[in-house]
Design a protein around this motif. Structure first.
Motif, mmCIF file in Angstrom:
data_model
loop_
_atom_site.group_PDB
_atom_site.id
_atom_site.type_symbol
_atom_site.label_atom_id
_atom_site.label_comp_id
_atom_site.label_asym_id
_atom_site.label_seq_id
_atom_site.Cartn_x
_atom_site.Cartn_y
_atom_site.Cartn_z
ATOM 1 N N PHE A 1 0.769 -1.169 0.001
ATOM 2 C CA PHE A 1 0.005 0.064 0.039
ATOM 3 C C PHE A 1 0.858 1.214 0.074
ATOM 4 C CE2 PHE A 1 -2.825 2.975 2.191
ATOM 5 C CZ PHE A 1 -3.737 3.188 1.092
ATOM 6 N N ALA A 2 1.838 1.015 0.568
ATOM 7 C CA ALA A 2 2.838 2.262 0.600
ATOM 8 C C ALA A 2 3.287 2.851 -0.810
ATOM 9 C CB ALA A 2 4.320 1.991 1.325
ATOM 10 N N GLY A 3 3.073 3.830 -1.270
ATOM 11 C CA GLY A 3 3.628 4.464 -2.597
ATOM 12 C C GLY A 3 2.739 5.678 -2.977
ATOM 13 N N ASP B 1 -5.207 13.657 -10.341
ATOM 14 C CA ASP B 1 -5.591 13.481 -8.975
ATOM 15 C C ASP B 1 -4.247 12.554 -8.301
ATOM 16 O OD1 ASP B 1 -7.856 14.462 -9.482
ATOM 17 O OD2 ASP B 1 -8.852 12.446 -9.661
ATOM 18 N N LYS B 2 -3.973 12.839 -6.981
ATOM 19 C CA LYS B 2 -2.840 12.047 -6.362
ATOM 20 C C LYS B 2 -3.172 11.675 -4.986
ATOM 21 C CE LYS B 2 0.343 15.244 -8.899
ATOM 22 N NZ LYS B 2 1.395 16.409 -8.585
ATOM 23 N N PHE B 3 -2.416 10.579 -4.742
ATOM 24 C CA PHE B 3 -2.873 9.913 -3.517
ATOM 25 C C PHE B 3 -1.241 9.300 -3.070
ATOM 26 C CE2 PHE B 3 -3.403 6.464 -0.449
ATOM 27 C CZ PHE B 3 -4.715 6.913 0.332
ATOM 28 N N CYS B 4 -1.029 9.580 -1.678
ATOM 29 C CA CYS B 4 0.304 8.854 -1.546
ATOM 30 C C CYS B 4 -0.067 8.196 -0.061
ATOM 31 C CB CYS B 4 1.175 9.776 -1.452
ATOM 32 S SG CYS B 4 1.035 11.242 -0.550
ATOM 33 N N ALA B 5 0.942 7.182 -0.011
ATOM 34 C CA ALA B 5 0.643 6.459 1.435
ATOM 35 C C ALA B 5 2.200 6.350 1.995
ATOM 36 C CB ALA B 5 -0.170 5.303 1.413
ATOM 37 N N VAL B 6 2.603 6.775 3.309
ATOM 38 C CA VAL B 6 3.980 6.366 3.801
ATOM 39 C C VAL B 6 3.751 5.303 5.136
ATOM 40 C CG1 VAL B 6 6.090 7.148 5.048
ATOM 41 C CG2 VAL B 6 4.884 8.470 2.878
ATOM 42 N N ASP B 7 4.544 4.171 4.981
ATOM 43 C CA ASP B 7 4.139 3.269 6.129
ATOM 44 C C ASP B 7 4.866 3.837 7.507
ATOM 45 O OD1 ASP B 7 3.964 1.161 7.703
ATOM 46 O OD2 ASP B 7 4.849 -0.475 6.540
ATOM 47 N N ASN B 8 4.317 3.876 8.440
ATOM 48 C CA ASN B 8 4.799 4.591 9.764
ATOM 49 C C ASN B 8 5.354 3.540 10.570
ATOM 50 O OD1 ASN B 8 2.527 3.673 11.121
ATOM 51 N ND2 ASN B 8 1.840 5.525 11.482
ATOM 52 N N GLY B 9 5.225 2.114 10.167
ATOM 53 C CA GLY B 9 5.910 1.243 10.842
ATOM 54 C C GLY B 9 4.825 0.394 11.767
ATOM 55 N N SER B 10 3.788 1.091 12.384
ATOM 56 C CA SER B 10 2.874 0.529 13.357
ATOM 57 C C SER B 10 1.465 -0.040 12.715
ATOM 58 C CB SER B 10 2.683 1.700 14.356
ATOM 59 O OG SER B 10 2.012 2.884 13.656
ATOM 60 N N GLY B 11 1.587 -0.244 11.474
ATOM 61 C CA GLY B 11 0.390 -0.839 10.666
ATOM 62 C C GLY B 11 -0.643 0.272 10.322
ATOM 63 N N ASP C 1 7.901 4.156 0.065
ATOM 64 C CA ASP C 1 7.752 5.268 0.927
ATOM 65 C C ASP C 1 8.499 6.409 -0.074
ATOM 66 O OD1 ASP C 1 6.615 4.104 2.906
ATOM 67 O OD2 ASP C 1 8.230 3.786 4.192
ATOM 68 N N ASP C 2 9.602 6.017 -0.502
ATOM 69 C CA ASP C 2 10.271 7.266 -1.297
ATOM 70 C C ASP C 2 9.499 7.760 -2.338
ATOM 71 O OD1 ASP C 2 12.591 7.013 0.467
ATOM 72 O OD2 ASP C 2 13.352 5.738 -1.188
ATOM 73 N N GLY C 3 8.628 6.908 -3.037
ATOM 74 C CA GLY C 3 7.662 7.347 -4.165
ATOM 75 C C GLY C 3 6.728 8.185 -3.691
ATOM 76 N N ALA C 4 6.022 7.699 -2.498
ATOM 77 C CA ALA C 4 5.006 8.611 -1.741
ATOM 78 C C ALA C 4 5.534 9.928 -1.387
ATOM 79 C CB ALA C 4 4.384 7.789 -0.565
ATOM 80 N N ARG C 5 6.625 10.120 -0.810
ATOM 81 C CA ARG C 5 7.386 11.596 -0.755
ATOM 82 C C ARG C 5 7.465 12.356 -1.848
ATOM 83 N NH1 ARG C 5 10.113 7.949 3.053
ATOM 84 N NH2 ARG C 5 9.303 8.401 5.386
ATOM 85 N N ARG C 6 7.401 12.063 -2.942
ATOM 86 C CA ARG C 6 7.651 12.712 -4.180
ATOM 87 C C ARG C 6 6.104 13.363 -4.726
ATOM 88 N NH1 ARG C 6 11.900 9.324 -4.995
ATOM 89 N NH2 ARG C 6 10.731 7.738 -6.174
ATOM 90 N N ALA C 7 5.110 12.724 -4.328
ATOM 91 C CA ALA C 7 3.934 13.150 -4.484
ATOM 92 C C ALA C 7 3.699 14.958 -3.958
ATOM 93 C CB ALA C 7 2.445 12.465 -3.649
ATOM 94 N N LEU C 8 3.600 15.559 -5.084
ATOM 95 C CA LEU C 8 3.196 16.966 -4.672
ATOM 96 C C LEU C 8 1.677 17.391 -4.921
ATOM 97 C CD1 LEU C 8 6.090 18.444 -7.186
ATOM 98 C CD2 LEU C 8 6.309 17.895 -4.760
ATOM 99 N N GLY C 9 1.318 18.510 -3.836
ATOM 100 C CA GLY C 9 -0.002 18.957 -3.772
ATOM 101 C C GLY C 9 -0.036 20.365 -4.487
ATOM 102 N N ARG C 10 -1.131 20.981 -4.205
ATOM 103 C CA ARG C 10 -1.460 22.308 -4.708
ATOM 104 C C ARG C 10 -0.858 23.341 -3.371
ATOM 105 N NH1 ARG C 10 -6.493 22.910 -8.515
ATOM 106 N NH2 ARG C 10 -5.648 21.791 -10.247
#
Length: 176
Positions: A55-57, A68-78, A160-169
């Motif tokens: 799911f992270a990505g 449209d963009k969506f991103c998810a970074v795993d925080n390690g706690s589920g 997670d690296d890909g998710a962190r590249r998602a830019l918003g407005r």
């Protein structure tokens, strides 16, 4: 000629509902055959493994109105830190950050910062689909004539690296 084609089609369809004999003399139903095909497709990477979804990505859907963009970074706690941007033109959008928890194909989404916005989405390993009605409590994340309802996002980059590249407005990095 049409009747012969119709007869062949009916014969084929009727054979799908009957038991067939497998290689070892075991009787296999159409469901068993379908499950075996799904397993092979998962092994070859054609279908996602629903028991081990990534799911992270970074997710995106492009249209004539924007991306449209969506991103998810795993925080390690589920749970995951998430960000979302749904574009409905140059001035019309929904944008927010929050958290998500995934259980099978169900994703519990919660946006935070502009009010309580929570709903369940569906994720099949490729596409994330928001429900057709996310509720009035989510309107605070949207400009007029925009809604998160019924939006969908496709995985374009895992991790997670890909998710962190998602830019918003208004939010520079949706998943920082």
């Amino acid at each position: 000629m049409r009747f012969a084609s119709l007869g062949l089609l009916l014969l084929t369809l009727s054979s799908c509902s009957k038991d067939s004999e497998g290689a070892g003399g075991d009787h296999m139903t159409a469901t068993d055959v379908g499950d075996a095909l799904d397993e092979r497709a998962i092994e070859r990477g054609i279908l996602p493994d629903l028991n081990n979804l990534v799911f992270a990505g970074r997710f995106e859907t492009r249209s004539e109105l924007g991306t449209d963009k969506f991103c998810a970074v795993d925080n390690g706690s589920g749970t995951y830190k998430i960000g979302v941007l749904a574009v409905f033109g140059p001035e019309s959008k929904c944008e927010g950050q929050g958290s998500a928890k995934i259980e099978g194909e169900k994703v519990q989404i919660t946006l935070a910062g502009k009010g309580n916005c929570s709903f369940d989405a569906e994720y099949d390993g490729v596409e994330l689909r928001f429900p057709g009605g996310v509720g009035e409590e989510c309107e605070s994340y949207c400009t007029s004539r925009a809604s998160l309802s019924g939006t969908s996002y496709f995985m374009v980059e895992e991790g997670d690296d890909g998710a962190r590249r998602a830019l918003g407005r208004d939010i520079e990095r949706l998943c920082d």
